[in-house]
Design an enzyme around this catalytic site. Structure first.
Site, PDB file in Angstrom:
ATOM      1  N   ASN A   9       0.871  -1.176   0.000  1.00 35.06           N
ATOM      2  CA  ASN A   9       0.000   0.000   0.000  1.00 35.06           C
ATOM      3  C   ASN A   9       0.907   1.224   0.000  1.00 35.06           C
ATOM      4  O   ASN A   9       1.495   1.563   1.029  1.00 35.06           O
ATOM      5  CB  ASN A   9      -0.892  -0.008   1.250  1.00 35.06           C
ATOM      6  CG  ASN A   9      -1.674   1.282   1.393  1.00 35.06           C
ATOM      7  OD1 ASN A   9      -1.808   2.051   0.433  1.00 35.06           O
ATOM      8  ND2 ASN A   9      -2.189   1.538   2.586  1.00 35.06           N
ATOM      9  N   TRP A  10       1.007   1.854  -1.149  1.00 39.55           N
ATOM     10  CA  TRP A  10       1.947   2.987  -1.260  1.00 39.55           C
ATOM     11  C   TRP A  10       1.372   4.289  -0.695  1.00 39.55           C
ATOM     12  O   TRP A  10       2.069   5.287  -0.633  1.00 39.55           O
ATOM     13  CB  TRP A  10       2.332   3.182  -2.726  1.00 39.55           C
ATOM     14  CG  TRP A  10       3.389   2.222  -3.178  1.00 39.55           C
ATOM     15  CD1 TRP A  10       4.024   1.279  -2.428  1.00 39.55           C
ATOM     16  CD2 TRP A  10       3.944   2.127  -4.504  1.00 39.55           C
ATOM     17  NE1 TRP A  10       4.934   0.597  -3.193  1.00 39.55           N
ATOM     18  CE2 TRP A  10       4.907   1.092  -4.469  1.00 39.55           C
ATOM     19  CE3 TRP A  10       3.714   2.795  -5.704  1.00 39.55           C
ATOM     20  CZ2 TRP A  10       5.647   0.736  -5.602  1.00 39.55           C
ATOM     21  CZ3 TRP A  10       4.445   2.428  -6.821  1.00 39.55           C
ATOM     22  CH2 TRP A  10       5.402   1.418  -6.774  1.00 39.55           C
ATOM     23  N   LYS A  11       0.101   4.295  -0.372  1.00 35.87           N
ATOM     24  CA  LYS A  11      -0.532   5.533   0.138  1.00 35.87           C
ATOM     25  C   LYS A  11      -0.249   6.678  -0.840  1.00 35.87           C
ATOM     26  O   LYS A  11      -0.210   6.441  -2.039  1.00 35.87           O
ATOM     27  CB  LYS A  11      -0.027   5.840   1.548  1.00 35.87           C
ATOM     28  CG  LYS A  11      -0.030   4.608   2.448  1.00 35.87           C
ATOM     29  CD  LYS A  11       0.229   4.946   3.872  1.00 35.87           C
ATOM     30  CE  LYS A  11       0.319   3.660   4.673  1.00 35.87           C
ATOM     31  NZ  LYS A  11       0.237   3.861   6.093  1.00 35.87           N
ATOM     32  N   HIS A  95      -9.444   1.414   4.945  1.00 35.32           N
ATOM     33  CA  HIS A  95      -8.153   1.624   5.609  1.00 35.32           C
ATOM     34  C   HIS A  95      -8.353   2.603   6.767  1.00 35.32           C
ATOM     35  O   HIS A  95      -9.142   3.543   6.668  1.00 35.32           O
ATOM     36  CB  HIS A  95      -7.126   2.170   4.607  1.00 35.32           C
ATOM     37  CG  HIS A  95      -5.736   2.153   5.154  1.00 35.32           C
ATOM     38  ND1 HIS A  95      -5.273   3.115   6.017  1.00 35.32           N
ATOM     39  CD2 HIS A  95      -4.720   1.277   4.975  1.00 35.32           C
ATOM     40  CE1 HIS A  95      -4.024   2.824   6.347  1.00 35.32           C
ATOM     41  NE2 HIS A  95      -3.654   1.716   5.732  1.00 35.32           N
ATOM     42  N   GLU A  97      -6.668   5.003   7.791  1.00 33.92           N
ATOM     43  CA  GLU A  97      -6.431   6.423   7.461  1.00 33.92           C
ATOM     44  C   GLU A  97      -7.659   7.032   6.804  1.00 33.92           C
ATOM     45  O   GLU A  97      -7.953   8.209   6.994  1.00 33.92           O
ATOM     46  CB  GLU A  97      -5.182   6.549   6.572  1.00 33.92           C
ATOM     47  CG  GLU A  97      -3.918   6.347   7.388  1.00 33.92           C
ATOM     48  CD  GLU A  97      -2.734   5.813   6.595  1.00 33.92           C
ATOM     49  OE1 GLU A  97      -2.770   5.848   5.351  1.00 33.92           O
ATOM     50  OE2 GLU A  97      -1.766   5.354   7.246  1.00 33.92           O
ATOM     51  N   GLU A 164      -5.279  -4.597  10.732  1.00 33.36           N
ATOM     52  CA  GLU A 164      -4.295  -3.539  10.866  1.00 33.36           C
ATOM     53  C   GLU A 164      -4.523  -2.768  12.166  1.00 33.36           C
ATOM     54  O   GLU A 164      -5.306  -1.815  12.199  1.00 33.36           O
ATOM     55  CB  GLU A 164      -4.404  -2.567   9.688  1.00 33.36           C
ATOM     56  CG  GLU A 164      -4.110  -3.191   8.343  1.00 33.36           C
ATOM     57  CD  GLU A 164      -3.438  -2.192   7.409  1.00 33.36           C
ATOM     58  OE1 GLU A 164      -2.351  -2.499   6.928  1.00 33.36           O
ATOM     59  OE2 GLU A 164      -3.996  -1.109   7.188  1.00 33.36           O
ATOM     60  N   GLY A 170       2.610   2.552  10.576  1.00 36.61           N
ATOM     61  CA  GLY A 170       3.565   3.636  10.369  1.00 36.61           C
ATOM     62  C   GLY A 170       4.284   4.060  11.640  1.00 36.61           C
ATOM     63  O   GLY A 170       4.937   5.101  11.669  1.00 36.61           O
ATOM     64  N   SER A 209       3.553  -1.912  10.254  1.00 36.65           N
ATOM     65  CA  SER A 209       5.012  -1.931  10.393  1.00 36.65           C
ATOM     66  C   SER A 209       5.641  -3.290  10.073  1.00 36.65           C
ATOM     67  O   SER A 209       6.566  -3.734  10.760  1.00 36.65           O
ATOM     68  CB  SER A 209       5.423  -1.441  11.782  1.00 36.65           C
ATOM     69  OG  SER A 209       4.976  -0.106  11.975  1.00 36.65           O
ATOM     70  N   GLY A 230       2.985  -0.937   4.202  1.00 33.71           N
ATOM     71  CA  GLY A 230       3.070   0.474   3.816  1.00 33.71           C
ATOM     72  C   GLY A 230       4.524   0.861   3.576  1.00 33.71           C
ATOM     73  O   GLY A 230       5.103   0.591   2.534  1.00 33.71           O
ATOM     74  N   GLY A 231       5.128   1.482   4.586  1.00 40.20           N
ATOM     75  CA  GLY A 231       6.480   2.040   4.463  1.00 40.20           C
ATOM     76  C   GLY A 231       7.502   1.115   3.823  1.00 40.20           C
ATOM     77  O   GLY A 231       8.253   1.529   2.935  1.00 40.20           O
TER      78      GLY A 231
HETATM   79  C1  PEP Z   1      -0.718   0.423   6.000  1.00 43.34           C
HETATM   80  O1  PEP Z   1      -0.930   1.615   5.985  1.00 43.34           O
HETATM   81  O2  PEP Z   1      -1.518  -0.335   5.452  1.00 43.34           O
HETATM   82  C2  PEP Z   1       0.472  -0.052   6.698  1.00 43.34           C
HETATM   83  C3  PEP Z   1       0.447  -1.267   7.152  1.00 43.34           C
HETATM   84  O3  PEP Z   1       1.512   0.827   6.862  1.00 43.34           O
HETATM   85  P1  PEP Z   1       2.951   0.519   7.530  1.00 43.34           P
HETATM   86  O4  PEP Z   1       3.446  -0.791   6.954  1.00 43.34           O
HETATM   87  O5  PEP Z   1       3.819   1.669   7.111  1.00 43.34           O
HETATM   88  O6  PEP Z   1       2.746   0.430   8.992  1.00 43.34           O
END
Ligand code: PEP
Length: 249
Positions: A9-11, A95, A97, A164, A170, A209, A230-231
């Site tokens: 998930n590149w956001k 999600h 966010e 999640e 994040g 994470s 994500g990251g």
């Molecule tokens: C996400 O936003 O779906 C996510 C899991 O982010 P991160 O891996 O950066 O925690």
């Protein structure tokens, strides 16, 4: 058996040029991966170019969001049909966010899932508790509500649930494998109530994470069938290592 499902998930990251640069390395790096579903969710603006670039590869394209109407006066929104047209096979819905910053309720999540499924899109539906909810012993009730309301009237075909925990997104704080397994098992139990034995075929993936350093132990949990990343998905090398997680007994 459930095939592991690992999604990036590149956001709101990467231009079209940066997406192409990433894919030039990533497509050949994962070409030999046949035992994992490899999914990439770039921003809307990169979807069409990414679809072209991955067309003969094993990578599946996903969007990060969708609107529930087919078309019309909804400035700034993108319909399920437009996502299919751009080459998407999946869409992320609910999600945290989007729930947190854009007021997405369980009812909206439900409408989005219905509209996306009507157009043949697979769904990655996110659920998870905040730190306050976890500390207040509300993890299971929050997840129960999100699943019940979000999945009301939804059939389970091409449905992936992403657990999640919001406190792990994040933040660099990953759930321990034990914490993840406990909630994943609970989610499967709830899915069994909704879908009977078909619940055993559904992928429940963990997000929060995930990195090359913790993916192997998370993937060793019985009910952890993949990851939403994500990251650590923004760099080809690190996402490749996650996709190529090592099986630990
Ligand atoms: C996400 O936003 O779906 C996510 C899991 O982010 P991160 O891996 O950066 O925690």
């Amino acid at each position: 058996m459930r095939k592991p499902f690992i999604a990036a998930n590149w956001k709101m990251n990467k231009t079209v040029g940066e997406t192409m640069g990433f894919l030039s390395e990533f497509v050949p790096a994962v070409r030999d991966v046949s035992d994992v579903e490899v999914v990439l969710a770039p921003p809307f603006t990169s979807l069409a170019a990414a679809a072209e670039k991955i067309k003969d590869s094993n990578i599946i394209l996903s969007a990060q969001n969708v609107f529930y109407e087919e078309k019309g006066a909804y400035t700034g929104e993108i319909s399920p049909l437009m996502l299919v047209d751009a080459g998407c096979k999946f869409v992320i819905v609910g999600h945290s966010e989007r729930r947190q910053y854009f007021g997405e309720t369980d009812e909206i999540v439900n409408r989005k899932i219905k509209a996306a499924k009507k157009n043949g899109l697979g769904i990655i539906m996110c659920v998870g508790e905040s730190l306050e909810e976890r500390e207040g012993q509300k993890t299971f009730s929050v997840i129960q509500r999100e699943l019940e309301k979000g999945l009301d009237g939804i059939d389970p075909l091409d449905l992936v649930i992403a657990y999640e925990p919001i406190w792990a997104i994040g933040t660099g704080k990953t759930a321990t494998p034990e914490q993840a397994q406990e909630v994943h098992a609970y989610i499967r139990e709830r899915l069994r109530i909704l879908y009977g034995n078909r619940a055993d075929e559904l992928c429940i993936i963990y997000g929060g994470s995930v990195t090359p350093d913790n993916v192997d132990l998370l993937m060793a949990c019985e009910d952890v069938d993949g990851a939403l990343v994500g990251g650590a998905s923004l760099k080809g090398e690190s996402f490749t290592r996650i996709v190529k997680f090592r099986k630990v007994q």
